[in-house]
Design an enzyme around this catalytic site. Structure first.
Site, short mmCIF file in Angstrom:
data_model
loop_
_atom_site.label_atom_id
_atom_site.label_comp_id
_atom_site.label_asym_id
_atom_site.label_seq_id
_atom_site.Cartn_x
_atom_site.Cartn_y
_atom_site.Cartn_z
N ASN A 1 0.88 -1.17 0.00
CA ASN A 1 0.00 0.00 0.00
C ASN A 1 0.92 1.22 0.00
OD1 ASN A 1 -1.87 1.99 0.39
ND2 ASN A 1 -2.87 1.02 2.14
N ARG B 1 -2.46 -2.17 -3.57
CA ARG B 1 -3.71 -1.45 -3.37
C ARG B 1 -3.64 -0.19 -4.23
NH1 ARG B 1 -5.99 2.12 1.59
NH2 ARG B 1 -8.12 2.07 0.85
N HIS C 1 -13.29 2.10 -0.72
CA HIS C 1 -13.35 0.99 0.25
C HIS C 1 -13.89 -0.29 -0.38
CE1 HIS C 1 -13.78 3.92 3.94
NE2 HIS C 1 -12.51 3.60 3.71
N LEU D 1 -16.71 1.37 9.01
CA LEU D 1 -16.54 2.57 9.87
C LEU D 1 -15.15 2.57 10.47
CD1 LEU D 1 -19.96 2.21 11.77
CD2 LEU D 1 -19.52 3.41 9.62
N ASN E 1 -11.42 5.34 10.33
CA ASN E 1 -11.17 6.78 10.32
C ASN E 1 -11.82 7.39 9.08
OD1 ASN E 1 -10.13 9.00 11.67
ND2 ASN E 1 -8.30 9.00 10.37
N ARG F 1 -13.29 13.98 8.23
CA ARG F 1 -14.00 14.46 7.03
C ARG F 1 -15.46 14.73 7.35
NH1 ARG F 1 -12.10 9.53 3.71
NH2 ARG F 1 -9.89 9.94 3.52
N ASP G 1 -10.64 10.43 17.23
CA ASP G 1 -10.59 9.02 17.67
C ASP G 1 -11.89 8.66 18.39
OD1 ASP G 1 -9.99 6.68 19.43
OD2 ASP G 1 -8.07 6.88 18.41
N MET G 2 -12.60 7.67 17.84
CA MET G 2 -13.91 7.32 18.39
C MET G 2 -13.84 6.94 19.87
SD MET G 2 -17.10 7.08 18.05
CE MET G 2 -17.70 7.09 16.37
N ARG G 3 -12.76 6.24 20.26
CA ARG G 3 -12.65 5.87 21.69
C ARG G 3 -12.69 7.10 22.58
NH1 ARG G 3 -7.86 1.89 20.32
NH2 ARG G 3 -7.72 3.56 18.84
N ILE H 1 -14.07 1.18 14.02
CA ILE H 1 -15.22 1.54 14.87
C ILE H 1 -16.30 0.47 14.79
CG2 ILE H 1 -17.06 3.24 15.20
CD1 ILE H 1 -15.07 5.33 13.93
N ASN I 1 -15.24 -2.57 16.80
CA ASN I 1 -14.84 -2.45 18.21
C ASN I 1 -15.73 -1.59 19.10
OD1 ASN I 1 -12.26 -3.92 18.06
ND2 ASN I 1 -11.72 -2.31 16.62
N GLU J 1 -8.35 -6.02 4.45
CA GLU J 1 -8.13 -5.62 3.06
C GLU J 1 -6.87 -6.27 2.48
OE1 GLU J 1 -8.98 -1.46 4.40
OE2 GLU J 1 -9.58 -1.20 2.32
#
Ligand code: AMP
Length: 386
Positions: free
Chosen positions: A7, A78, A167, A196, A198, A228, A268-270, A317, A320, A370
Site C-alpha cells: 500500500n 492497493r 473501500h 466505519l 477513520n 471528514r 478518535d472514536m474511543r 469503529i 470495536n 483488506e
C-alpha cells in the site's frame, strides 16, 4: 503462494508478506518519511529513504532479515482509483501502469504514489508478476441512477465527475464473509455494509453486488468520518470561496478538520465516546450527528436493496465500538432492529451476529482484512494468467 501486499502512499509504504493458502501474515511493516531523507549517507544524516525505490530496498532487507530466503510469487498493490475502466483486479504491464497514471487527476494524492510503488517493484524485480487491486472496482456495478450527479452532462463527459465509491476491497470481502455467516450464496445476499474506520462508507448490496455507496467522486462524500465532513450543502463552499477561502483552505477544512474532529475536537472514536460518557456536550453532539447520518443512509439503502437481509458493521469503529453500534441500532426501530446487549458488548475477532432472534433483520459484526483480500485477488489473477 507467498504474496507481498503493498500500500504505497506519497511518503509511506505499508507492506505485508502473506501466505495465501494458509491465510496468514508472515511479516509486515511500514516505511515512513519517504522523500524526506537523504538515505543516511554523508554528513547531516536525515531520516527516511530518498524515494520509493530506496524504501523498497528497506522492505526487501526487512523481509529477508525476518524470514530468511524466500520466494515471493507476486506483488499485490492497493490502487485507490480505477476510474470507469477497472472493474476487476488486473495483471500490471506498462499499458496498465500508464492507465493508472492517466487517472491521477481523479486521485491526485493516491494514484501517483501507487504508480511509484509499481515502478519501484518493476525496477527491482522486472519479472515479478504484479497485480493492481482497485478501491473503486467493486462499485463498478452501481446503476447510473446511483452514480450520476444532477449537474450538466459536460461535467461528466469532460471531467469524469460522477460517483465512483471507495473501500470497495473491504466491502466486497465483508459481503462474502457475511453471506457465508448467514449460509447464503453471495449472489443471494442483499444487505447494508457499514465500513466505519477513520474513513467511513456504507454500501448497499443487492445480489452480492454494490448498487449504491456513500462515498462519491472522492472519499469526502457521505458519512461523518474521523476528520471528514461527509455530506453538506455545496453552497457552503461557494459561500466560503466568496469570503476569501482558497481551494486549499476549503480542502483542508473538509478533509482534515471536520467530522468527529471538527465537532468534538478529537478524531478518535474511543476518546469521543469516553468524553461523551464523562458529560462532554460537544462529544455527545458529535456521536448524535454521526450515528444519525449513518442511520439515515441505512434506511435509504434498505430501500435500495429491496429489503436488507442483514446490516453489517466492520473496520475499526464498526468492529470495536459497541457504544457506537448501539447508538446506530437504537435509531433503526422502524426497521425492527434489536441488538442483543450481551452479544453486542462481547469482544471477538470472529464474524458474529449481535442482534436478538426477534430483530427485524440480523445485525452482524464482520472483521475486514483488506490485505488478505488483496493477496487472495493477486493470487487468483496470477493463477488464471498461467
Ligand atoms: P481504522 O481506520 O479502521 O483503523 O479505524 C480507526 C477508528 O477505529 C478510530 O476512530 C478508532 O478510535 C476506532 N477504534 C479502534 N479500536 C477501537 C476500540 N477498541 N473501541 C472503539 N473504537 C475503536
Amino acid at each position: 503462494m507467498l504474496v507481498l501486499v503493498i500500500n504505497s502512499g506519497s511518503s509511506s509504504l505499508k507492506y505485508q508478506v502473506r501466505d495465501v493458502a494458509a491465510g496468514s501474515v508472515l511479516t509486515e511493516g511500514l516505511i515512513e518519511k519517504i522523500g524526506m531523507g537523504n538515505g543516511g549517507d554523508g554528513d547531516g544524516e536525515i531520516e527516511g529513504p530518498r524515494d520509493h525505490a530506496e524504501a523498497l530496498e528497506q522492505v526487501d532487507a526487512a523481509i529477508h532479515q525476518e524470514l530468511g530466503d524466500l520466494e515471493l510469487a507476486a506483488v499485490g498493490h492497493r490502487v485507490v482509483h480505477g476510474g470507469e475502466r477497472f472493474a476487476e483486479p488486473v495483471l500490471i504491464d506498462n499499458e496498465i501502469t500508464r492507465a493508472i497514471e492517466r487517472l491521477n487527476p481523479l486521485a491526485p494524492l493516491h494514484n501517483p504514489a501507487n504508480v511509484l510503488g509499481i515502478r519501484a517493484i518493476s525496477k527491482k524485480w522486472p519479472k515479478m508478476p504484479q497485480v493492481a487491486v482497485f478501491d473503486t472496482a467493486f462499485h463498478r456495478t452501481l446503476p447510473e441512477h446511483a452514480w450520476r450527479y444532477a449537474v450538466p452532462d459536460e461535467l461528466y463527459t469532460n471531467h469524469g465527475i460522477r460517483r465512483y465509491g471507495f473501500h470497495g476491497t473491504s466491502h466486497e470481502y465483508v459481503t462474502r464473509r457475511a453471506a457465508a455467516l448467514l449460509n447464503l450464496p453471495v449472489n443471494e445476499f442483499d444487505g447494508v455494509i457499514a465500513h466505519l474506520g477513520n474513513g467511513a462508507s456504507v454500501t448497499a448490496i443487492r445480489g452480492g453486488r454494490s448498487v449504491d455507496t456513500s462515498m462519491g467522486f472522492t472519499p469526502l462524500e457521505g458519512l461523518v468520518m474521523g476528520t471528514r465532513s461527509g455530506d453538506l450543502d455545496p453552497s457552503i463552499l461557494v459561500f466560503l470561496g466568496r469570503a476569501g477561502w482558497s481551494p486549499e483552505d476549503i480542502d483542508t477544512m473538509l478533509n482534515r478538520e471536520s467530522g468527529l474532529k471538527g465537532l468534538a475536537g478529537n478524531n478518535d472514536m474511543r476518546s469521543v465516546v469516553e468524553a461523551a460518557e464523562a458529560g462532554d456536550g460537544k462529544a455527545a453532539t458529535a456521536l448524535a450527528v454521526t450515528s444519525y447520518r449513518l442511520a439515515k443512509y441505512i434506511g435509504g439503502y434498505h430501500v435500495a436493496v429491496g429489503g436488507a437481509k442483514a446490516l453489517v458493521f466492520t473496520a475499526g469503529i464498526g468492529e470495536n465500538s459497541h457504544q457506537f453500534r448501539a447508538l446506530v441500532a437504537e435509531k433503526l426501530g422502524a426497521l425492527g432492529v434489536e441488538l442483543d446487549a450481551g452479544l453486542n458488548a462481547e469482544r471477538s475477532k470472529e464474524p458474529r451476529v449481535i442482534s436478538t432472534p426477534q430483530s427485524g433483520l440480523p445485525v452482524l459484526v464482520v472483521p475486514t482484512d483488506e490485505e488478505r483480500a488483496i493477496a487472495e485477488a493477486t493470487a487468483a489473477v496470477v493463477r488464471s494468467g498461467q
